[in-house]
Design an enzyme around this catalytic site. Structure first.
Site, PDB file in Angstrom:
ATOM      1  N   ASN A 104       0.603  -1.301   0.265  1.00 11.72           N
ATOM      2  CA  ASN A 104       0.086   0.098  -0.138  1.00 11.72           C
ATOM      3  C   ASN A 104       0.638   0.999   0.020  1.00 11.72           C
ATOM      4  O   ASN A 104       0.039   2.100  -0.104  1.00 11.72           O
ATOM      5  CB  ASN A 104      -0.997   0.159   1.496  1.00 11.72           C
ATOM      6  CG  ASN A 104      -1.920  -1.317   1.075  1.00 11.72           C
ATOM      7  OD1 ASN A 104      -1.610  -1.802   2.627  1.00 11.72           O
ATOM      8  ND2 ASN A 104      -3.007  -1.607   0.574  1.00 11.72           N
ATOM      9  N   VAL A 111       1.095   6.841  -0.544  1.00 13.53           N
ATOM     10  CA  VAL A 111       0.393   5.952   0.290  1.00 13.53           C
ATOM     11  C   VAL A 111      -0.958   5.691  -0.683  1.00 13.53           C
ATOM     12  O   VAL A 111      -1.790   7.248  -0.472  1.00 13.53           O
ATOM     13  CB  VAL A 111       0.236   6.900   1.627  1.00 13.53           C
ATOM     14  CG1 VAL A 111      -0.817   5.484   2.786  1.00 13.53           C
ATOM     15  CG2 VAL A 111       1.732   6.822   2.322  1.00 13.53           C
ATOM     16  N   CYS A 112      -1.453   4.905  -0.006  1.00 10.79           N
ATOM     17  CA  CYS A 112      -2.571   4.087  -0.612  1.00 10.79           C
ATOM     18  C   CYS A 112      -3.561   3.306   0.549  1.00 10.79           C
ATOM     19  O   CYS A 112      -3.238   2.799   1.206  1.00 10.79           O
ATOM     20  CB  CYS A 112      -2.733   3.111  -1.727  1.00 10.79           C
ATOM     21  SG  CYS A 112      -3.984   2.812  -1.867  1.00 10.79           S
ATOM     22  N   LEU A 113      -4.111   4.908   1.565  1.00 14.37           N
ATOM     23  CA  LEU A 113      -5.162   4.893   2.184  1.00 14.37           C
ATOM     24  C   LEU A 113      -6.844   4.977   1.889  1.00 14.37           C
ATOM     25  O   LEU A 113      -6.597   6.480   1.311  1.00 14.37           O
ATOM     26  CB  LEU A 113      -4.664   5.668   3.467  1.00 14.37           C
ATOM     27  CG  LEU A 113      -5.302   5.144   5.707  1.00 14.37           C
ATOM     28  CD1 LEU A 113      -5.885   3.845   5.536  1.00 14.37           C
ATOM     29  CD2 LEU A 113      -4.358   6.155   5.949  1.00 14.37           C
ATOM     30  N   ARG A 117      -7.908   9.856   0.045  1.00 13.16           N
ATOM     31  CA  ARG A 117      -8.813   9.993  -0.790  1.00 13.16           C
ATOM     32  C   ARG A 117     -10.173   9.640  -1.331  1.00 13.16           C
ATOM     33  O   ARG A 117     -10.730  10.626  -0.098  1.00 13.16           O
ATOM     34  CB  ARG A 117      -8.214   8.855  -1.648  1.00 13.16           C
ATOM     35  CG  ARG A 117      -6.824   8.495  -2.334  1.00 13.16           C
ATOM     36  CD  ARG A 117      -6.503   7.425  -3.093  1.00 13.16           C
ATOM     37  NE  ARG A 117      -7.862   6.339  -3.159  1.00 13.16           N
ATOM     38  CZ  ARG A 117      -7.320   5.013  -3.229  1.00 13.16           C
ATOM     39  NH1 ARG A 117      -6.305   4.626  -3.295  1.00 13.16           N
ATOM     40  NH2 ARG A 117      -7.987   3.909  -2.893  1.00 13.16           N
TER      41      ARG A 117
END
Length: 183
Positions: A104, A111-113, A117
């Protein structure tokens, strides 16, 4: 009408400077909300906060996460937060400064959270984001990856994923990518 307020503000500043006082900088709504959020922080024991630009710049700070369980136990991961004046209507911009092998977090530190988003809402706060980042280290998610290669290894071969994480944290290569020591 707006010009009248502007002129009135200028007159106040001129009067203050004539009296030898430095004019007080007006805080944006985002700065006020962030000040409240930071004063109410309830950090997990694995997390600390620092202000590299000093306490006068609350809009830019760092969070240090030292996981005490899971694949990333023993590592030290630094995240920068940039908060815009339109916070909380806009999420903070968060980047991982530590190069990490993680499904992630990509190699550039993005950062993929979800709450940073599409699921961001003004009722969320900095504390929520920090807990979300901590959760990424205890429960990496292979279903919504930024680092697709790490996600495939986590999903298909968890033992190899664990070995790759340990190698990366110790300072070494995983595939063609070198990871500086973070443990």
């Amino acid at each position: 009408m707006i010009n009248l307020f502007k002129i009135k503000g200028q007159k106040k500043e001129e009067a203050a400077s004539a009296a030898g006082k430095t004019p007080v900088k007006k805080q944006s709504a985002g700065e006020l909300r962030l000040h409240k959020d930071i004063s109410e922080l309830n950090l997990p024991k694995t997390t600390s906060i620092s202000f590299p630009n000093g306490k006068d710049d609350l809009m830019n700070f760092e969070i240090i996460i030292r996981p005490d369980e899971g694949y990333y136990m023993g590592g030290t991961f630094v995240f920068t937060f940039q908060v815009s004046p339109s916070y909380p209507h806009e999420p903070p911009k968060v980047k991982c400064k530590t190069k990490v092998y993680h499904p992630n977090i990509d190699l550039e530190g993005n950062v993929c959270l979800n709450i940073l988003r599409e699921d961001w809402k003004p009722v969320l706060n900095i504390n929520t984001v920090i807990y979300g980042l901590n959760l990424l280290f205890t429960q990496p998610n292979d279903e919504d990856p930024l680092n697709h290669e790490a996600a495939v290894v986590l999903r298909d071969n968890p033992k190899m994923f664990e070995a790759n994480v340990k190698r990366a944290m110790a300072g070494g290569y995983v595939g063609q990518n070198y990871f500086p020591r973070c443990a």
